[in-house]
Scaffold this motif. Structure first.
Motif, PDB file in Angstrom:
ATOM      1  N   ARG A 148      10.398  12.374  17.156  1.00 60.97           N
ATOM      2  CA  ARG A 148       9.006  12.421  17.184  1.00 60.97           C
ATOM      3  C   ARG A 148       8.103  12.583  16.180  1.00 60.97           C
ATOM      4  N   ASP A 149       8.690  13.593  15.286  1.00 59.76           N
ATOM      5  CA  ASP A 149       8.188  13.764  13.837  1.00 59.76           C
ATOM      6  C   ASP A 149       9.289  13.816  12.815  1.00 59.76           C
ATOM      7  N   GLY A 150       8.969  13.499  11.508  1.00 54.05           N
ATOM      8  CA  GLY A 150       9.905  13.476  10.485  1.00 54.05           C
ATOM      9  C   GLY A 150      10.422  11.905  10.163  1.00 54.05           C
ATOM     10  N   ILE A 151      11.644  11.695   9.654  1.00 49.90           N
ATOM     11  CA  ILE A 151      11.999  10.750   9.174  1.00 49.90           C
ATOM     12  C   ILE A 151      13.099  10.096  10.200  1.00 49.90           C
ATOM     13  N   ALA A 152      12.805   8.660  10.570  1.00 48.74           N
ATOM     14  CA  ALA A 152      13.442   7.929  11.399  1.00 48.74           C
ATOM     15  C   ALA A 152      14.387   7.243  10.377  1.00 48.74           C
ATOM     16  N   ILE A 153      15.949   7.196  10.740  1.00 50.09           N
ATOM     17  CA  ILE A 153      16.626   6.333   9.697  1.00 50.09           C
ATOM     18  C   ILE A 153      17.206   4.963  10.503  1.00 50.09           C
ATOM     19  N   VAL A 154      16.610   3.937   9.819  1.00 49.03           N
ATOM     20  CA  VAL A 154      16.790   2.651  10.604  1.00 49.03           C
ATOM     21  C   VAL A 154      17.987   1.783   9.556  1.00 49.03           C
ATOM     22  N   ARG A 155      18.938   1.620  10.439  1.00 41.51           N
ATOM     23  CA  ARG A 155      20.004   0.748   9.958  1.00 41.51           C
ATOM     24  C   ARG A 155      19.991  -0.681  10.035  1.00 41.51           C
ATOM     25  N   ILE A 156      19.664  -1.222   8.767  1.00 42.78           N
ATOM     26  CA  ILE A 156      19.375  -2.900   9.051  1.00 42.78           C
ATOM     27  C   ILE A 156      20.375  -3.582   8.353  1.00 42.78           C
ATOM     28  N   GLY A 192      23.985 -10.784   4.132  1.00 45.52           N
ATOM     29  CA  GLY A 192      25.271 -10.148   4.696  1.00 45.52           C
ATOM     30  C   GLY A 192      25.346  -8.862   4.181  1.00 45.52           C
ATOM     31  N   LYS A 193      24.101  -7.851   4.159  1.00 44.23           N
ATOM     32  CA  LYS A 193      24.176  -6.503   3.497  1.00 44.23           C
ATOM     33  C   LYS A 193      23.430  -5.505   4.056  1.00 44.23           C
ATOM     34  N   THR A 194      23.654  -4.190   3.932  1.00 46.08           N
ATOM     35  CA  THR A 194      22.904  -3.360   4.752  1.00 46.08           C
ATOM     36  C   THR A 194      21.663  -2.702   3.864  1.00 46.08           C
ATOM     37  N   ILE A 195      20.822  -2.466   4.753  1.00 48.91           N
ATOM     38  CA  ILE A 195      19.775  -1.821   4.119  1.00 48.91           C
ATOM     39  C   ILE A 195      19.342  -0.582   4.939  1.00 48.91           C
ATOM     40  N   ILE A 196      19.078   0.645   4.215  1.00 53.27           N
ATOM     41  CA  ILE A 196      18.915   1.887   5.088  1.00 53.27           C
ATOM     42  C   ILE A 196      17.364   2.088   4.953  1.00 53.27           C
ATOM     43  N   ALA A 197      16.593   2.089   5.946  1.00 53.15           N
ATOM     44  CA  ALA A 197      15.162   2.345   5.934  1.00 53.15           C
ATOM     45  C   ALA A 197      14.522   3.940   6.355  1.00 53.15           C
ATOM     46  N   HIS A 198      14.035   4.547   5.676  1.00 52.05           N
ATOM     47  CA  HIS A 198      13.521   5.889   5.999  1.00 52.05           C
ATOM     48  C   HIS A 198      12.042   5.869   6.551  1.00 52.05           C
ATOM     49  N   VAL A 199      11.818   5.912   7.671  1.00 52.86           N
ATOM     50  CA  VAL A 199      10.520   5.375   8.095  1.00 52.86           C
ATOM     51  C   VAL A 199       9.710   6.736   8.632  1.00 52.86           C
ATOM     52  N   PRO A 200       8.687   7.404   8.173  1.00 51.17           N
ATOM     53  CA  PRO A 200       8.234   8.604   8.751  1.00 51.17           C
ATOM     54  C   PRO A 200       7.603   8.188  10.099  1.00 51.17           C
ATOM     55  N   MET A 201       7.617   9.257  10.900  1.00 48.41           N
ATOM     56  CA  MET A 201       7.126   9.238  12.187  1.00 48.41           C
ATOM     57  C   MET A 201       6.218  10.391  12.274  1.00 48.41           C
ATOM     58  N   THR A 202       5.056  10.457  13.046  1.00 44.50           N
ATOM     59  CA  THR A 202       4.146  11.394  13.506  1.00 44.50           C
ATOM     60  C   THR A 202       3.532  11.297  14.805  1.00 44.50           C
ATOM     61  N   ASP A 203       4.019  12.274  15.677  1.00 47.30           N
ATOM     62  CA  ASP A 203       3.430  12.185  17.142  1.00 47.30           C
ATOM     63  C   ASP A 203       4.097  11.285  17.843  1.00 47.30           C
ATOM     64  N   GLY A 204       5.328  10.696  17.491  1.00 48.04           N
ATOM     65  CA  GLY A 204       6.232   9.784  18.251  1.00 48.04           C
ATOM     66  C   GLY A 204       5.546   8.336  17.994  1.00 48.04           C
ATOM     67  N   THR A 205       4.956   8.190  16.695  1.00 53.57           N
ATOM     68  CA  THR A 205       4.650   6.639  16.485  1.00 53.57           C
ATOM     69  C   THR A 205       5.064   6.502  14.907  1.00 53.57           C
ATOM     70  N   VAL A 206       5.345   5.443  14.209  1.00 52.42           N
ATOM     71  CA  VAL A 206       5.351   5.204  13.042  1.00 52.42           C
ATOM     72  C   VAL A 206       3.998   5.468  12.315  1.00 52.42           C
ATOM     73  N   GLN A 207       4.274   6.417  11.233  1.00 53.83           N
ATOM     74  CA  GLN A 207       3.114   6.876  10.299  1.00 53.83           C
ATOM     75  C   GLN A 207       3.004   5.585   9.293  1.00 53.83           C
ATOM     76  N   GLU A 208       1.760   5.041   9.271  1.00 56.76           N
ATOM     77  CA  GLU A 208       1.368   3.892   8.365  1.00 56.76           C
ATOM     78  C   GLU A 208       0.534   4.532   7.182  1.00 56.76           C
ATOM     79  N   ASP A 221      25.438  -1.559  -1.486  1.00 55.70           N
ATOM     80  CA  ASP A 221      26.345  -2.323  -1.989  1.00 55.70           C
ATOM     81  C   ASP A 221      25.653  -3.627  -2.452  1.00 55.70           C
ATOM     82  N   PRO A 222      24.539  -3.519  -3.197  1.00 54.18           N
ATOM     83  CA  PRO A 222      23.634  -4.671  -3.318  1.00 54.18           C
ATOM     84  C   PRO A 222      24.049  -5.778  -3.915  1.00 54.18           C
ATOM     85  N   ALA A 223      25.192  -5.963  -4.502  1.00 55.00           N
ATOM     86  CA  ALA A 223      25.750  -7.121  -5.288  1.00 55.00           C
ATOM     87  C   ALA A 223      25.993  -8.297  -4.435  1.00 55.00           C
ATOM     88  N   ALA A 224      25.161  -9.302  -4.443  1.00 46.67           N
ATOM     89  CA  ALA A 224      25.104 -10.303  -3.458  1.00 46.67           C
ATOM     90  C   ALA A 224      26.519 -11.367  -3.444  1.00 46.67           C
TER      91      ALA A 224
END
Length: 396
Positions: A128-136, A142-158, A180-183
């Motif tokens: 609900r509050d803090g950082i959501a870790i989204v595994r993309i 064919g690569k993984t990106i980890i996004a650290h998305v801030p959350m406030t009161d249950g919604t994405v903080q923009e 592992d960003p080597a394409a």
């Protein structure tokens, strides 16, 4: 006279980093466009307003630049260790094709927020509050990106106070980890340096023999020295984008570099591969004035970088090219590393036309070959509009 009505498709228009694009959930697309192919490409072209011989994209959502002629498709991931699959389409402005050959690092910052807001991420993984870790899962490369998305009161903080040169207003910070960003590009064997060298001699007819660092990391990129092609590295867009001969010269460099990297089999293939590879030129630090009027001091940066995107000098820096810069800077002996003063380093701050950007990378030497475990940078993202995009019936 009979006519077909317009079709409404749920969509969101987002800014991610210094780019903007139209985002779709895969399941919201018309059935014929839910699979890769001609129907999907035709739909996205019509959404953006391409091909437009006037080069303006007036009859679509595009902004007539490489930074604004973009589309994204997101879906729940079929991979157990990822939350979503993310597919990026760079839409040509004046030609009828969509380039799927690479990622957009800037719009990568908006994927996590879009996925959370669109219900594509398991609610149990979103605080609900803090950082959501989204595994993309970045499906283009064919690569993984980890996004650290801030959350406030249950919604994405923009909103927030994070400032990004090239973006006018502050917003909330989204940290991205490109794992592992080597394409693993076809023809390159998955090698970070497809030629096997940190610096090559690249013969370019009409230009000469240039020293070049050709790297697959974040996005395939060809780095050359600014001084070797008549520049200082402090140039802004007007110095290059109005010079037809200069643009043609950069495209020739790009074509011959792509051939040398194994990305194309013949030079004539480059016309259908506008998004990759990128061409960038580097120089040691120097004072200059950014496009906003902001003074950038040589002492505040490690090097200067200017990069071409879709045939024009980019107004700031592509996110994927920033990954390539950070990766190359971390490896002693590349042109990027040498421009930054050489030696080992885990991060660099470079000057681009709109200001500066810091990017980090962790490089290790394994059995004589360089490997990068991840590259890290911060961006921001914001929803600009949401609802439905309309396209004329029968256009795809």
């Amino acid at each position: 006279m009979s006519h077909k009505p317009q079709i409404r498709i749920p969509a969101t228009y987002l800014r991610g980093g210094t780019s903007k694009g139209v985002f779709f959930r895969l399941d919201d697309l018309p059935e014929s466009a839910q699979q890769a192919g001609a129907a999907r490409d035709a739909l996205l072209l019509r959404v953006i307003g391409s091909p437009d011989p006037y080069g303006k994209q007036i009859d679509g959502m595009g902004g007539a630049t490489s930074s604004t002629s973009k589309t994204v498709i997101v879906s729940k991931s079929s991979r157990a260790d990822h939350d979503v699959d993310y597919l990026f389409g760079q839409v040509s402005i004046d030609q009828a094709f969509v380039d799927w050959s690479g990622n957009c690092g800037n719009l990568s910052a908006a994927v996590g927020p879009f996925a959370i807001a669109g219900g594509l991420v398991d609610p149990a993984r979103v605080p609900r509050d803090g950082i959501a870790i989204v595994r993309i899962w970045q499906a283009n490369i064919g690569k993984t990106i980890i996004a650290h998305v801030p959350m406030t009161d249950g919604t994405v903080q923009e909103t927030g106070d994070f400032e990004l040169d090239g973006v006018t207003f502050p917003a909330a910070e989204v940290q991205l980890e490109f794992m592992d960003p080597a394409a693993e590009e076809e023809g390159a064997g998955g090698a970070m340096f497809p030629t096997g060298k940190l610096v090559d001699e690249l013969d370019v007819p009409g230009v000469g023999t240039l020293k070049a660092t050709m790297i697959n990391a974040g996005i395939p990129t060809i780095f050359v020295e600014a001084s070797a092609i008549g520049y200082t590295g402090t140039e802004l867009q007007d110095a290059i984008n109005g010079d037809a001969k200069a643009l043609a010269r950069f495209e020739t460099i790009r074509a011959h570099g792509a051939l040398r990297m194994g990305l194309i089999k013949s030079l004539d293939e480059i016309v259908t591969r506008q998004h990759t590879p990128k061409v960038a030129f580097v120089a040691p630090p120097a004072d200059y004035v950014a496009s906003s009027g902001k003074a950038v001091a040589a002492g505040d940066i490690d090097l200067l970088v200017r990069a071409m995107s879709m045939g024009k000098l980019h107004h700031a820096m592509m996110g994927t090219a920033a990954v390539a810069i950070g990766t190359a800077a971390a490896i002693p002996g590349t042109l990027v590393n040498l421009a930054a003063g050489g030696g080992e380093r885990q991060a660099v701050r470079f000057g681009h036309p709109s200001g500066t950007l810091r990017v980090g990378a962790e490089a290790v030497l394994v059995d004589g070959n360089w490997a990068v475990t991840k590259a890290i940078m911060s961006r921001s993202a914001r929803v600009l509009m949401e609802g439905w995009v309309r396209v004329p019936g029968g256009s795809f």
